[in-house]
Design a protein around this motif. Sequence first.
Motif, PDB file in Angstrom:
ATOM      1  N   ARG A  31       0.827  -1.272   0.096  1.00 25.14           N
ATOM      2  CA  ARG A  31      -0.050   0.055  -0.040  1.00 25.14           C
ATOM      3  C   ARG A  31       0.745   1.399  -0.069  1.00 25.14           C
ATOM      4  N   ILE A  32       0.305   2.449  -0.136  1.00 21.90           N
ATOM      5  CA  ILE A  32       0.614   3.713  -0.006  1.00 21.90           C
ATOM      6  C   ILE A  32       0.829   4.150   1.224  1.00 21.90           C
ATOM      7  N   SER A  33       2.125   4.671   1.551  1.00 17.68           N
ATOM      8  CA  SER A  33       2.116   4.876   3.086  1.00 17.68           C
ATOM      9  C   SER A  33       1.425   6.198   3.387  1.00 17.68           C
ATOM     10  N   GLU A  34       0.871   6.134   4.708  1.00 21.81           N
ATOM     11  CA  GLU A  34       0.112   7.366   5.233  1.00 21.81           C
ATOM     12  C   GLU A  34       0.907   8.610   4.989  1.00 21.81           C
ATOM     13  N   LEU A  37       0.315  10.097   1.922  1.00 22.74           N
ATOM     14  CA  LEU A  37      -0.815  10.573   1.661  1.00 22.74           C
ATOM     15  C   LEU A  37      -1.087  11.806   2.485  1.00 22.74           C
ATOM     16  N   LEU A  38      -0.398  12.079   3.722  1.00 21.75           N
ATOM     17  CA  LEU A  38      -0.323  13.250   4.520  1.00 21.75           C
ATOM     18  C   LEU A  38       0.249  14.276   4.077  1.00 21.75           C
ATOM     19  N   THR A  39       1.586  13.819   3.481  1.00 23.78           N
ATOM     20  CA  THR A  39       2.356  15.160   2.837  1.00 23.78           C
ATOM     21  C   THR A  39       1.640  15.760   1.911  1.00 23.78           C
ATOM     22  N   LEU A  40       1.258  15.032   1.023  1.00 22.13           N
ATOM     23  CA  LEU A  40       0.419  15.420  -0.214  1.00 22.13           C
ATOM     24  C   LEU A  40      -0.873  16.400   0.256  1.00 22.13           C
ATOM     25  N   ALA A  41      -1.469  15.939   1.361  1.00 24.01           N
ATOM     26  CA  ALA A  41      -2.529  16.376   2.013  1.00 24.01           C
ATOM     27  C   ALA A  41      -2.118  17.922   2.292  1.00 24.01           C
ATOM     28  N   GLY A  44      -1.581  20.841   0.012  1.00 22.97           N
ATOM     29  CA  GLY A  44      -2.840  21.313  -0.579  1.00 22.97           C
ATOM     30  C   GLY A  44      -3.657  20.382  -1.118  1.00 22.97           C
ATOM     31  N   GLY A  45      -3.488  19.213  -0.743  1.00 18.67           N
ATOM     32  CA  GLY A  45      -4.588  18.172  -1.252  1.00 18.67           C
ATOM     33  C   GLY A  45      -5.565  17.744  -0.220  1.00 18.67           C
ATOM     34  N   SER A  46      -5.744  18.562   0.560  1.00 18.70           N
ATOM     35  CA  SER A  46      -6.674  18.207   1.664  1.00 18.70           C
ATOM     36  C   SER A  46      -8.184  17.843   1.212  1.00 18.70           C
ATOM     37  N   PHE A  47      -8.514  18.740   0.117  1.00 20.83           N
ATOM     38  CA  PHE A  47      -9.909  18.451  -0.231  1.00 20.83           C
ATOM     39  C   PHE A  47     -10.057  17.259  -0.757  1.00 20.83           C
ATOM     40  N   SER A  48      -9.175  16.497  -1.750  1.00 22.97           N
ATOM     41  CA  SER A  48      -9.120  15.285  -2.195  1.00 22.97           C
ATOM     42  C   SER A  48      -9.650  14.238  -1.180  1.00 22.97           C
ATOM     43  N   ILE A  49      -8.861  14.352  -0.141  1.00 24.18           N
ATOM     44  CA  ILE A  49      -8.754  13.354   1.000  1.00 24.18           C
ATOM     45  C   ILE A  49     -10.158  13.464   1.838  1.00 24.18           C
ATOM     46  N   LEU A  50     -10.655  14.706   1.660  1.00 18.96           N
ATOM     47  CA  LEU A  50     -12.089  14.625   2.331  1.00 18.96           C
ATOM     48  C   LEU A  50     -13.134  14.014   1.449  1.00 18.96           C
ATOM     49  N   LEU A  51     -13.144  14.269   0.106  1.00 22.20           N
ATOM     50  CA  LEU A  51     -13.888  13.599  -0.954  1.00 22.20           C
ATOM     51  C   LEU A  51     -13.546  12.373  -0.770  1.00 22.20           C
ATOM     52  N   SER A  52     -12.270  11.648  -0.865  1.00 14.44           N
ATOM     53  CA  SER A  52     -12.283  10.281  -0.777  1.00 14.44           C
ATOM     54  C   SER A  52     -12.863   9.555   0.253  1.00 14.44           C
ATOM     55  N   MET A  53     -12.578  10.150   1.432  1.00 10.89           N
ATOM     56  CA  MET A  53     -13.028   9.624   2.635  1.00 10.89           C
ATOM     57  C   MET A  53     -14.678   9.490   2.650  1.00 10.89           C
ATOM     58  N   ARG A  54     -15.459  10.611   2.077  1.00 13.62           N
ATOM     59  CA  ARG A  54     -16.741  10.211   1.661  1.00 13.62           C
ATOM     60  C   ARG A  54     -17.237   9.592   0.511  1.00 13.62           C
ATOM     61  N   LEU A  55     -16.539   9.362  -0.509  1.00 16.12           N
ATOM     62  CA  LEU A  55     -17.002   8.795  -1.779  1.00 16.12           C
ATOM     63  C   LEU A  55     -16.607   7.279  -1.533  1.00 16.12           C
ATOM     64  N   ILE A  56     -15.434   6.742  -1.242  1.00 13.77           N
ATOM     65  CA  ILE A  56     -14.962   5.587  -1.260  1.00 13.77           C
ATOM     66  C   ILE A  56     -14.843   4.871   0.119  1.00 13.77           C
ATOM     67  N   HIS A  57     -15.028   5.832   1.152  1.00 10.69           N
ATOM     68  CA  HIS A  57     -14.873   5.352   2.452  1.00 10.69           C
ATOM     69  C   HIS A  57     -13.508   4.744   2.729  1.00 10.69           C
ATOM     70  N   HIS A  58     -12.452   5.498   2.497  1.00 12.83           N
ATOM     71  CA  HIS A  58     -11.072   5.209   2.752  1.00 12.83           C
ATOM     72  C   HIS A  58     -10.515   6.068   3.690  1.00 12.83           C
ATOM     73  N   LYS A  59      -9.914   5.500   4.847  1.00 10.31           N
ATOM     74  CA  LYS A  59      -9.042   6.297   5.767  1.00 10.31           C
ATOM     75  C   LYS A  59      -9.996   7.228   6.493  1.00 10.31           C
ATOM     76  N   LYS A  64      -9.641  11.257  10.358  1.00 10.75           N
ATOM     77  CA  LYS A  64     -10.991  12.171  10.946  1.00 10.75           C
ATOM     78  C   LYS A  64     -10.568  13.403  11.376  1.00 10.75           C
ATOM     79  N   ASN A  65      -9.417  13.437  12.392  1.00  9.63           N
ATOM     80  CA  ASN A  65      -9.410  14.676  13.115  1.00  9.63           C
ATOM     81  C   ASN A  65      -8.072  15.550  12.472  1.00  9.63           C
ATOM     82  N   ILE A  66      -7.348  14.937  11.495  1.00  8.18           N
ATOM     83  CA  ILE A  66      -6.330  15.655  10.834  1.00  8.18           C
ATOM     84  C   ILE A  66      -6.793  16.470   9.342  1.00  8.18           C
ATOM     85  N   ILE A  67      -7.703  15.930   8.816  1.00  6.93           N
ATOM     86  CA  ILE A  67      -7.990  16.560   7.548  1.00  6.93           C
ATOM     87  C   ILE A  67      -8.549  17.801   7.512  1.00  6.93           C
TER      88      ILE A  67
END
Length: 87
Positions: A31-34, A37-41, A44-59, A64-67
Amino acid sequence: MLFIFYLISINTLLFCLMCIDKKRAIKNQFRISEKTLLTLAFMGGSFSILLSMRLIHHKGKKFKNIIPILTIESFFLLFLTYKILFS
């Protein structure tokens, strides 16, 4: 304009990485390391993590508290960039 292109690019990349990581998690593959993912977030990529958490239920539980904090940071960076470029 360049900053908006950057945000769109990094968010698209991060959303794709989250989808790939979700598929690999289901298949019990490498897998891709956390950290990645957090470095990219943070970059400036925090919007896509929020979106993926909602759409594909991942991470959802781990990030939950970091994003939300990183999302606020992204809005702040966008605001500062707007002020610098257009004032």
